[in-house]
Design a protein around this motif. Structure first.
Motif, PDB file in Angstrom:
ATOM      1  N   ILE A 157      10.479  41.560 -79.146  1.00 52.89           N
ATOM      2  CA  ILE A 157      11.217  42.823 -78.940  1.00 52.89           C
ATOM      3  C   ILE A 157      10.244  43.908 -78.456  1.00 52.89           C
ATOM      4  O   ILE A 157      10.023  44.919 -79.139  1.00 52.89           O
ATOM      5  CB  ILE A 157      11.957  43.251 -80.235  1.00 52.89           C
ATOM      6  CG1 ILE A 157      11.094  43.040 -81.490  1.00 52.89           C
ATOM      7  CG2 ILE A 157      13.252  42.508 -80.376  1.00 52.89           C
ATOM      8  CD1 ILE A 157      11.786  43.437 -82.791  1.00 52.89           C
ATOM      9  N   PRO A 158       9.700  43.717 -77.244  1.00 54.80           N
ATOM     10  CA  PRO A 158       8.675  44.650 -76.743  1.00 54.80           C
ATOM     11  C   PRO A 158       9.193  46.054 -76.499  1.00 54.80           C
ATOM     12  O   PRO A 158       8.408  47.003 -76.437  1.00 54.80           O
ATOM     13  CB  PRO A 158       8.214  43.985 -75.435  1.00 54.80           C
ATOM     14  CG  PRO A 158       9.384  43.153 -74.988  1.00 54.80           C
ATOM     15  CD  PRO A 158       9.982  42.631 -76.269  1.00 54.80           C
ATOM     16  N   TRP A 159      10.508  46.206 -76.349  1.00 56.69           N
ATOM     17  CA  TRP A 159      11.076  47.533 -76.097  1.00 56.69           C
ATOM     18  C   TRP A 159      10.923  48.469 -77.291  1.00 56.69           C
ATOM     19  O   TRP A 159      11.182  49.668 -77.180  1.00 56.69           O
ATOM     20  CB  TRP A 159      12.541  47.420 -75.683  1.00 56.69           C
ATOM     21  CG  TRP A 159      13.370  46.523 -76.554  1.00 56.69           C
ATOM     22  CD1 TRP A 159      14.037  46.868 -77.690  1.00 56.69           C
ATOM     23  CD2 TRP A 159      13.627  45.123 -76.360  1.00 56.69           C
ATOM     24  NE1 TRP A 159      14.690  45.782 -78.215  1.00 56.69           N
ATOM     25  CE2 TRP A 159      14.469  44.689 -77.423  1.00 56.69           C
ATOM     26  CE3 TRP A 159      13.241  44.197 -75.392  1.00 56.69           C
ATOM     27  CZ2 TRP A 159      14.909  43.375 -77.546  1.00 56.69           C
ATOM     28  CZ3 TRP A 159      13.685  42.888 -75.516  1.00 56.69           C
ATOM     29  CH2 TRP A 159      14.510  42.488 -76.577  1.00 56.69           C
ATOM     30  N   TYR A 160      10.496  47.963 -78.444  1.00 55.20           N
ATOM     31  CA  TYR A 160      10.290  48.785 -79.631  1.00 55.20           C
ATOM     32  C   TYR A 160       8.829  49.175 -79.836  1.00 55.20           C
ATOM     33  O   TYR A 160       8.490  49.802 -80.853  1.00 55.20           O
ATOM     34  CB  TYR A 160      10.780  48.057 -80.880  1.00 55.20           C
ATOM     35  CG  TYR A 160      12.284  48.080 -81.091  1.00 55.20           C
ATOM     36  CD1 TYR A 160      13.091  48.968 -80.392  1.00 55.20           C
ATOM     37  CD2 TYR A 160      12.889  47.228 -82.011  1.00 55.20           C
ATOM     38  CE1 TYR A 160      14.470  48.986 -80.583  1.00 55.20           C
ATOM     39  CE2 TYR A 160      14.268  47.250 -82.217  1.00 55.20           C
ATOM     40  CZ  TYR A 160      15.049  48.131 -81.500  1.00 55.20           C
ATOM     41  OH  TYR A 160      16.401  48.160 -81.706  1.00 55.20           O
ATOM     42  N   ALA A 161       7.942  48.838 -78.908  1.00 61.96           N
ATOM     43  CA  ALA A 161       6.516  49.101 -79.092  1.00 61.96           C
ATOM     44  C   ALA A 161       6.228  50.577 -79.332  1.00 61.96           C
ATOM     45  O   ALA A 161       5.314  50.937 -80.085  1.00 61.96           O
ATOM     46  CB  ALA A 161       5.726  48.598 -77.880  1.00 61.96           C
ATOM     47  N   GLY A 162       7.015  51.457 -78.712  1.00 62.03           N
ATOM     48  CA  GLY A 162       6.794  52.888 -78.867  1.00 62.03           C
ATOM     49  C   GLY A 162       6.937  53.374 -80.294  1.00 62.03           C
ATOM     50  O   GLY A 162       6.342  54.394 -80.681  1.00 62.03           O
TER      51      GLY A 162
END
Length: 320
Positions: free
Chosen positions: A117-122
């Motif tokens: 789930i790379p879109w949650y890195a922020g």
């Protein structure tokens, strides 16, 4: 009365929380939005403001007298989390006491799940920024509200919330279909209704004690196996597509290309490809405990009665 500024106030979850804050008749809310304020309803105690998020001095001005700043930005649309960091800096400069970063999903095992789930890195980037600001001394209090998954998704397509639009996540009760990982029946997901999220946030705003940095909200913790049995118990047994964990892990690199995808401007083919990949990435996160969030706010608010999955399912699907 607490004065609250909400960044990304047009988001669906923010609107749910604003409604609950309005109902308390105890707070003043500044809803920061990018759109024309006249497009939003007139609510007692709420002022809609078209925000220039790029102008730190303007944010500092808006935050004068504000006690809590809350953020609902989609972190994958904020490169380097520059806008949210500017919000935090402005809040500190304006003397804001408390900040709520844009979390609202996964818990303490997110870092171990970023390949899925790379879109949650922020979310992690912002949490480290807050930790660093408070490294020498506490400059601003904050809590990372981590809620797992919206329980309302289990009622899709029925309308079970005022503003949050639902979709099916792993379990589709309407079609009695599930997409799950083979041999992972003990993996757990915390499901929390948007109503309970809003209820806890409203109480947290008024809480006089110190906020926990990790702010887990556990509505109902349910294993994959338990959810399958609940489906059978209410007369909606599932047909399951079983995926292999090793196959999903082999597809990790493909997930990165979706990290910054804007679904609103994407083609139907791109959206379908994202959704197909996203469920796999989320299942990878489930297998690593990303959605089995903690319960710090449950312990702080022991009298709060959370909706349990079995009660929610019986209300929405029982006898249908």
């Amino acid at each position: 009365m607490v004065k609250i500024a909400i960044a990304g106030a047009s988001s669906q979850l923010a609107r749910e929380i604003i409604d609950v804050l309005v109902a308390t008749k105890n707070h003043e809310v500044i809803g920061l939005i990018r759109k024309d304020p006249t497009q939003f309803p007139s609510l007692p105690g709420v002022t809609w403001v078209k925000a220039a998020y790029e102008d730190k001095s303007e944010l500092v001005r808006l935050f004068q007298g504000v006690e809590v700043v809350m953020c609902f930005f989609p972190v994958h649309f904020d490169p380097g989390c520059a806008t949210q960091k500017r919000l935090i800096d402005a809040a500190v400069e304006a003397g804001v006491k408390r900040y709520v970063p844009s979390e609202w999903a996964t818990g303490t095992q997110l870092e171990a799940s970023l390949d899925g789930i790379p879109w949650y890195a922020g979310k992690l980037d912002v949490s480290r920024y807050l930790e660093n600001i408070n490294k020498e001394k506490k400059v601003i209090e904050y809590t990372r509200f981590q809620i797992g998954a919206f329980m309302n998704y289990l009622g899709h397509p029925h309308k079970t919330s005022e503003h949050v639009h639902t979709l099916s996540f792993a379990f589709d009760f309407e079609k009695q279909h599930a997409i799950l990982l083979k041999d992972r029946l003990d993996d757990a997901i915390v499901w929390t209704t948007v109503q309970d999220i809003a209820g806890v946030v409203a109480r947290a705003i008024e809480y006089k004690g110190e906020w926990p940095a990790i702010g887990g909200i556990t509505g109902s913790r349910v294993t994959i196996g338990e959810m399958l049995r609940l489906g059978e118990a209410i007369g909606r047994p599932f047909t399951v597509d079983w995926l292999k964990l090793e196959d999903i892990e082999a597809e990790e690199r493909n997930m990165e290309r979706f990290a910054n995808l804007d679904l609103h401007s994407s083609t139907p083919e791109e959206v379908k490809a994202f959704l197909d990949m996203a469920i796999k990435g989320c299942l990878l996160g489930v297998s690593r405990g990303a959605y089995a969030v903690t319960d710090e706010w449950n312990k702080i608010l022991p009298d709060y009665k959370f909706t349990q999955v079995e009660d929610f399912l019986e209300k929405v699907w029982g006898g249908k």
